[in-house]
Design an enzyme around this catalytic site. Structure first.
Site, PDB file in Angstrom:
ATOM      1  N   TYR A 186     -63.250   3.400  17.886  1.00  0.00           N
ATOM      2  CA  TYR A 186     -63.802   2.273  17.142  1.00  0.00           C
ATOM      3  C   TYR A 186     -63.589   2.545  15.663  1.00  0.00           C
ATOM      4  O   TYR A 186     -63.659   3.683  15.236  1.00  0.00           O
ATOM      5  CB  TYR A 186     -65.309   2.119  17.422  1.00  0.00           C
ATOM      6  CG  TYR A 186     -65.614   1.968  18.889  1.00  0.00           C
ATOM      7  CD1 TYR A 186     -65.464   0.735  19.510  1.00  0.00           C
ATOM      8  CD2 TYR A 186     -66.008   3.062  19.659  1.00  0.00           C
ATOM      9  CE1 TYR A 186     -65.719   0.585  20.864  1.00  0.00           C
ATOM     10  CE2 TYR A 186     -66.256   2.920  21.016  1.00  0.00           C
ATOM     11  CZ  TYR A 186     -66.118   1.686  21.615  1.00  0.00           C
ATOM     12  OH  TYR A 186     -66.358   1.553  22.952  1.00  0.00           O
TER      13      TYR A 186
ATOM     14  N   GLU B 131     -55.380  -4.625  10.082  1.00  0.00           N
ATOM     15  CA  GLU B 131     -55.341  -4.329  11.519  1.00  0.00           C
ATOM     16  C   GLU B 131     -53.912  -4.289  12.054  1.00  0.00           C
ATOM     17  O   GLU B 131     -52.957  -4.545  11.335  1.00  0.00           O
ATOM     18  CB  GLU B 131     -56.155  -5.392  12.273  1.00  0.00           C
ATOM     19  CG  GLU B 131     -57.636  -5.045  12.391  1.00  0.00           C
ATOM     20  CD  GLU B 131     -57.906  -3.969  13.439  1.00  0.00           C
ATOM     21  OE1 GLU B 131     -56.939  -3.482  14.047  1.00  0.00           O
ATOM     22  OE2 GLU B 131     -59.082  -3.622  13.643  1.00  0.00           O
TER      23      GLU B 131
END
Ligand SMILES: [Zn+2]
Lengths: 77, 493
Positions: free
Chosen positions: B182, B290
């Protein structure tokens, strides 16, 4: 570093987080955090990242605006 | 299913036995010319990002880069690109330099489904990760040579942590322990945010803790056994252990110990940060560059506070560069994105030869299949869209014949040039799509494109000479039907 490069919060919202020293113990850079918008930066970074006027406008943050909340705690009430 | 897995090669086992930690792997990479030291002084920004991007250009053979002279972090080490090239992955799996991506794909497939957990437990006081232990005055900014990964990220990210959590309602259940990757943003010297969503195991744990008002403890492992990072990102069942899975894939035991807050952790990791969820607190997080090569926006997300830190002597901080591809993230997850799609397809369609979903976590996939008859490849494509990963990610699918290596883009382009008929492309509008697809007009919704680039096949005509049957009909048959009804109701005809 008087105001936040991202949300222009005033100096009283800026927390000094850490001072990076060299092997001789001399100051190299300082990390700051904005308590209004949570932006964290180092004063040695390129101006495009830490100068409000040079940053792309798209990346400005207005802490008063409603941003999405992940797994909002209110849902349990 | 383990009896179906072919035994690993002697070389694979030899490498697996030798590598028990990040340090072991870096040494092994060095011996093979796949790890370099960057000893010229760098500033965290923009120098580290610049070096990382340049090293990432060679996705086949780029080296891991150890920075050991970072301004403001004297004596500290940081490594990027450990999983940055397919050659690094090949070495980990016991192959020589020069191994092709297709060979690696088949290696991972052959290990798939092994179910013999290989775990050794050792006492915490004998675990290298516990050589140093801090219980107060935490300063993540000082301990970790952090850098801003992309210039408009909201802060300094830990991009390659393996986070261990347990179901807070069932904290003694080893199987319900989850290890996941994460993204973590440092928010204060002893606090950080961690991005998870309700669909993730971690998201479920967070919601359970806040709903029941019980503490959620986690252990954040940094600088881990290289198999852990590779396989913790692989989707497996909720009751399966990622530790067991990683050890099975390597074919050699992994050493576990207990963290101070009761999690199972790798005994040989560089650092483990123990932390606790700050129930009900949400903090600004992001943007963050991302994997599609775009920033995800600002959100308010759960926050954790550090409760203890263990680390080895002279810890090596492992981080990642992620952003517009090609980056280490693409190499790290590519084969493990491709393998489960292949495993799902092969159950119904043994004609599937290989699946290449390396591009942006599978936003584009290339499937090689032995075409049985006209349209068959399209049916396989539809099935791929229905796999768990395909449902949200497979945006563009290119179907090629079994004589085309889907990992060799020159061959794929040849197939597109010579075998595509525009009529054999399909667009399925308004399908579900990961919200961070930069091409989306409406986040969370998108169109799917299937390009059938397989060669012409005649239709399957078996039974094609059919003629409609003419059954008897008319008043006579109607009368018989009434008789049948009467008999069924117990009456007389
Ligand atoms: Zn601010």
């Amino acid at each position: 570093m008087s105001t936040c490069p991202r949300c222009q919060a005033e100096e009283n919202k800026i927390r000094t987080e850490h001072k990076g020293l060299n092997a001789k113990g001399e100051l190299v850079w300082t990390i700051f955090n904005c308590e209004s918008c949570a932006f964290t930066w180092r004063d040695s970074e390129p101006a495009r990242t830490i100068d409000y006027n040079l940053r792309e406008e798209f990346f400005r943050v207005d802490p008063e605006k409603p941003y999405p909340v992940i797994m909002p705690p209110a849902q349990y009430k | 299913m383990s009896d179906k897995n072919p035994p690993l090669s002697d070389k694979a086992l030899e490498v697996a036995r030798r590598i028990g930690s990040l340090r072991d792997f870096l040494e092994f990479l060095k011996e093979n010319g796949q790890c370099i030291n960057w000893s010229e002084e760098v500033y965290p920004e923009p120098d580290i990002r610049n070096v990382a991007v340049a090293a990432g250009r060679d996705s086949m053979n780029g080296p891991a880069v150890i920075f050991d002279n970072i301004a403001g972090y004297p004596g500290k080490k940081m490594v990027l690109g450990v999983h940055g090239s397919f050659t690094n992955l090949a070495l980990l799996l016991g192959h020589p330099k020069g191994t092709t991506i297709k060979e690696l794909f088949y290696d991972i497939i052959s290990r798939w489904g092994a179910d013999e957990p290989l775990l050794d437990f050792i006492e915490p006081d004998k675990a290298p990760v516990n050589e140093n232990r801090l219980t107060s005055n935490f300063n993540l900014y000082e301990l970790l040579p952090l850098y801003r990964i992309n210039e408009y990220d909201g802060g300094f990210y830990i991009g390659k942590a393996n986070v261990v959590s347990r179901d807070p309602r069932d904290p003694d259940n080893f199987g319900k322990q989850n290890v996941g990757i994460y993204r973590i943003q440092v928010q204060a010297p002893g606090e950080f945010t961690l991005l998870s969503v309700p669909a993730h195991d971690m998201g479920r744990h967070i919601m359970a803790a806040e709903q029941e008002g019980v503490p959620l403890k986690i252990s954040v492992m940094l600088g881990n056994h290289p198999a852990m990072c590779m396989f913790a990102a692989t989707p497996i069942g909720y009751d399966e252990s990622e530790f067991a899975y990683a050890s099975q894939m390597m074919g050699s035991p992994m050493r576990l110990t207990k963290s101070g807050n009761g999690m199972d952790i790798l005994a040989d990791s560089e650092m483990v940060i123990e932390a606790e969820l700050m129930n009900g607190v949400r903090s600004f997080e992001g943007p963050f560059g991302e994997f599609p090569g775009s920033y995800s926006g600002v959100r308010k997300i759960p926050r954790f506070k550090v409760t203890a830190i263990s680390h080895r002597n002279d810890p090596i901080f492992e981080n990642i560069y992620i952003g517009r591809g090609w980056t280490e993230h693409d190499t790290l997850i590519g084969l493990n994105t491709s393998a489960p799609i292949y495993a799902a397809l092969i159950k119904d369609f043994p004609e599937v030869v290989a699946v290449n979903a390396l591009y942006q976590h599978g936003l584009t996939g290339i499937i090689s299949v032995k075409n049985r008859f006209a349209g068959f490849a399209k049916s396989v494509a539809m099935r791929a869209l229905g796999t768990p990963h395909g449902t949200m990610y497979l945006k563009n699918l290119i179907m090629v014949d079994d004589d085309v290596d889907p990992f060799d883009l020159n061959e794929v382009m040849w197939a597109l040039s010579t075998r595509t008929r525009a009529e054999d492309t399909i667009v399925i509008p308004n399908m579900p799509m990961i919200p961070i697809d930069p091409a989306a007009e409406v986040a969370g919704k998108g169109h799917r494109l299937i390009i059938d680039a397989t060669s012409f096949m005649p239709p399957d005509k078996l039974g094609g000479d059919s003629k409609i049957v003419t059954p008897p009909s008319g008043p006579e048959i109607d009368a018989i039907a009434k008789v049948i009804q009467l008999l069924q109701n117990g009456g007389q005809s």
